[in-house]
Design an enzyme around this catalytic site. Structure first.
Site, mmCIF file in Angstrom:
data_model
loop_
_atom_site.group_PDB
_atom_site.id
_atom_site.type_symbol
_atom_site.label_atom_id
_atom_site.label_comp_id
_atom_site.label_asym_id
_atom_site.label_seq_id
_atom_site.Cartn_x
_atom_site.Cartn_y
_atom_site.Cartn_z
ATOM 1 N N SER A 1 0.612 -1.629 -0.253
ATOM 2 C CA SER A 1 -0.212 -0.281 0.110
ATOM 3 C C SER A 1 0.644 1.031 0.091
ATOM 4 O O SER A 1 1.582 1.190 -0.807
ATOM 5 C CB SER A 1 -0.648 0.077 0.732
ATOM 6 O OG SER A 1 -1.878 0.905 0.996
ATOM 7 N N GLU B 1 -9.716 -5.638 -3.727
ATOM 8 C CA GLU B 1 -8.975 -4.473 -3.460
ATOM 9 C C GLU B 1 -10.014 -3.428 -2.791
ATOM 10 O O GLU B 1 -9.405 -3.013 -1.333
ATOM 11 C CB GLU B 1 -7.622 -3.711 -4.274
ATOM 12 C CG GLU B 1 -6.170 -4.052 -5.002
ATOM 13 C CD GLU B 1 -5.224 -4.272 -4.017
ATOM 14 O OE1 GLU B 1 -5.955 -3.929 -2.687
ATOM 15 O OE2 GLU B 1 -3.897 -4.905 -4.624
ATOM 16 N N HIS C 1 -7.986 -5.541 0.655
ATOM 17 C CA HIS C 1 -6.945 -4.636 0.841
ATOM 18 C C HIS C 1 -5.859 -5.131 2.022
ATOM 19 O O HIS C 1 -6.680 -5.163 2.389
ATOM 20 C CB HIS C 1 -7.276 -2.806 0.888
ATOM 21 C CG HIS C 1 -5.451 -1.931 0.298
ATOM 22 N ND1 HIS C 1 -4.733 -2.196 -0.689
ATOM 23 C CD2 HIS C 1 -4.724 -2.003 1.451
ATOM 24 C CE1 HIS C 1 -3.870 -1.234 -0.770
ATOM 25 N NE2 HIS C 1 -4.103 -1.014 1.162
#
Length: 529
Positions: free
Chosen positions: A224, A334, A438
């Site tokens: 990320s 995600e 995610h």
């Protein structure tokens, strides 16, 4: 900090004698075993460190890699660590950098936070050969997180080779990524957190050999915001040579221009009572509580300053990124994490069908005509509930941008692509199935401190097998810069003409060339330009 006042030379000499004895024993039996016990005391450029050696790993926690960025050093480039006398205890992690909640719910207002942690195997090559190194840059939207959350014991000893893992803290939120006219002093305005990361990489170059590592075999990995940061370093001239391979997990190239960042930063500064180009002293006088509780809503990497002169996105398109082997990927679902934050809490509100068009417009930054096209491509009638439709449309838009960047990387670097696709990973309680959201891959790589020993008991046998295989792929790339563990499916080099990726699944990993098709990238091509 706890410092042992007694001289440590005697203890260090004893460790050296023991190591020499083990070396003699090793070679006396024909070179086996080839490893010797790692000492619990090391000497680095700022002093001695006393760590922890267990059956499965050796750990040195809470090592300062830069001076505390407090007082006049707030919003300045990181400065060298003052040396300490004797031996410093390195058993406990350093404080988290200031953040409102943090992953795991830990609030912090401690600016003295520039610490890192070194994980090694409990034994080291007896011939003195340095092990490859992975430096982990944590995610958290550049606003939350800490290196100490990521237990790296599962990664340091693998069948495909041993490695050393370094995890680190860096300044977050307003303290790490505020660009303001008053603070533009030629030191990389807005990228103080990135400069911290670079300082940690320079620390690795100077000191990792003391832990048994090879400074010429460093891989950076991040998830990320960590992946976004690594892309920025690949476009930062002064980061050249600090690592030899890169891994980006669900973190695309993304940055904001300095003029845009300054405009937002000046508005924020005025909002906390520090308006005007001469407000640096006012900003540096703000309490940490104000900086945390009234922090800007978002944080971004900034380009156009002396540290990161040009846009990483533009540099990638132009083929001017750092030329190193690159391992990059994303998760199948995600954006389910962001949908869950707003509509997935069982005690909170749900996404109503009537609100779906407006949410698409706002969250996906679409025009009215674009929303109509998306409604036709992702109609509510095709999904069990509106949250799933939003997840699919939002995820596909984001992932297609990542796929484009994978192709761009592959035109200049040896590039390898994956997708994490566990349909039911460990997840919080939710009103809709989140799929491979995610950050869902992280428990398959690290011992996460917020899950602790519970993790192995809640993973299914297939998920545990997948985790074991993922750690082997990651370690193999760290060791050889190619994700091809013995006995597992090698990940082929990615090419726009042969766009193959590895889908990581509990039911069995599979090579696929339908990455773009699965995420409807032909549909999203015009939206991401």
């Amino acid at each position: 900090m706890i410092v042992r006042n007694r001289k440590w030379a005697g203890r260090g000499a004893g460790a050296v004698i023991a190591l020499v004895a083990m070396l003699v024993m090793a070679f006396a039996v024909g070179g086996s075993p080839a490893y010797a016990a790692a000492p619990d005391i090391v000497a680095i450029d700022s002093g001695g460190l006393h760590g922890v050696v267990t059956r499965n790993y050796r750990l040195f926690n809470g090592i300062p890699y830069a001076a505390p960025p407090v007082g006049s050093l707030r919003w300045r480039a990181p400065q060298p660590v003052p040396p300490w006398p004797g031996v410093r205890e390195a058993r406990d992690a350093g404080p988290n950098c200031p953040q409102a909640t943090g992953l795991g719910g830990l609030r912090s207002t401690t600016e003295d936070c520039l610490y890192l942690n070194v994980w090694t195997p409990p034994t080291l090559p007896a011939d003195g050969r340095g092990l490859p190194v992975m430096v982990w840059i944590h995610g958290g939207s550049l606003q939350v997180g800490a290196g100490s959350m990521y237990g790296a014991a599962p990664l340091v000893s693998q069948p495909d080779g041993d490695a050393i893992v370094v995890t680190l803290n860096y300044r977050l939120g307003a303290l790490g990524f505020l660009a303001a006219s008053a603070l533009d002093e030629g030191e990389g305005a807005g990228d103080y957190g990135l400069m911290d990361q670079q300082a940690a990489l320079r620390w690795v170059q100077r000191n990792i050999a003391a832990f048994g590592g090879d400074p010429n075999r460093v891989t950076v990995d991040g998830e990320s915001a960590g992946g976004i940061s690594i892309c920025a370093h690949m476009a930062t001239p002064s980061s050249a040579g600090l690592f030899q391979a890169a891994m980006l997990q669900s973190g695309p190239c993304l940055a904001q221009s300095l003029p845009e960042a300054k405009a937002a930063g000046d508005a924020w500064a005025a909002g906390v009572g520090c308006a005007g180009p001469d407000s640096a002293d006012c900003l540096r006088g703000l309490s940490p509580d104000v900086l945390v509780d009234r922090a800007p809503e978002s944080a971004s990497v900034v380009y156009g300053n002396s540290f990161l002169p040009r846009s990483p996105v533009a540099e990638l398109k132009a083929g001017r990124m750092m030329q190193v082997p690159t391992f990059i990927g994303s998760n199948h679902d995600e954006m389910a994490l962001w949908v869950w934050m707003r509509y997935g809490n069982p005690l909170g509100a749900r996404l109503e069908a009537s609100a779906y068009p407006a949410v698409l417009e706002t969250q996906l930054s679409l025009g009215r005509s674009e929303v109509d096209r998306v409604l036709q491509e992702y109609p509510l009638s095709a999904y069990a509930q509106p949250a799933l439709a939003l997840t699919r449309a939002w995820t596909d838009k984001v992932v297609c941008n990542v796929i484009d960047q994978i192709a761009d990387f592959s035109r200049q670097n040896p590039t390898y692509a994956y997708q994490f696709d566990d349909p039911a990973p460990l997840a919080p309680p939710s009103t809709f199935p989140m799929g491979a959201y995610h950050a869902a891959e992280l428990p398959s790589l690290f011992d996460l401190t917020q899950l602790g020993t519970l993790l192995p008991t809640v993973m299914t046998p297939d998920q545990q097998r997948l985790a074991s295989e993922m750690r082997r792929y990651w370690t193999r790339f760290i060791v050889s810069n190619t994700p091809d563990p013995q006995g597992l499916q090698p990940i082929p080099r990615y090419s726009p003409s042969a766009p193959t990726h590895l889908s990581l699944r509990p039911t069995g990993n599979q090579l696929s060339d339908t990455f773009a098709t699965d995420h409807r990238c032909a549909f999203w091509a015009g939206f991401n330009e």
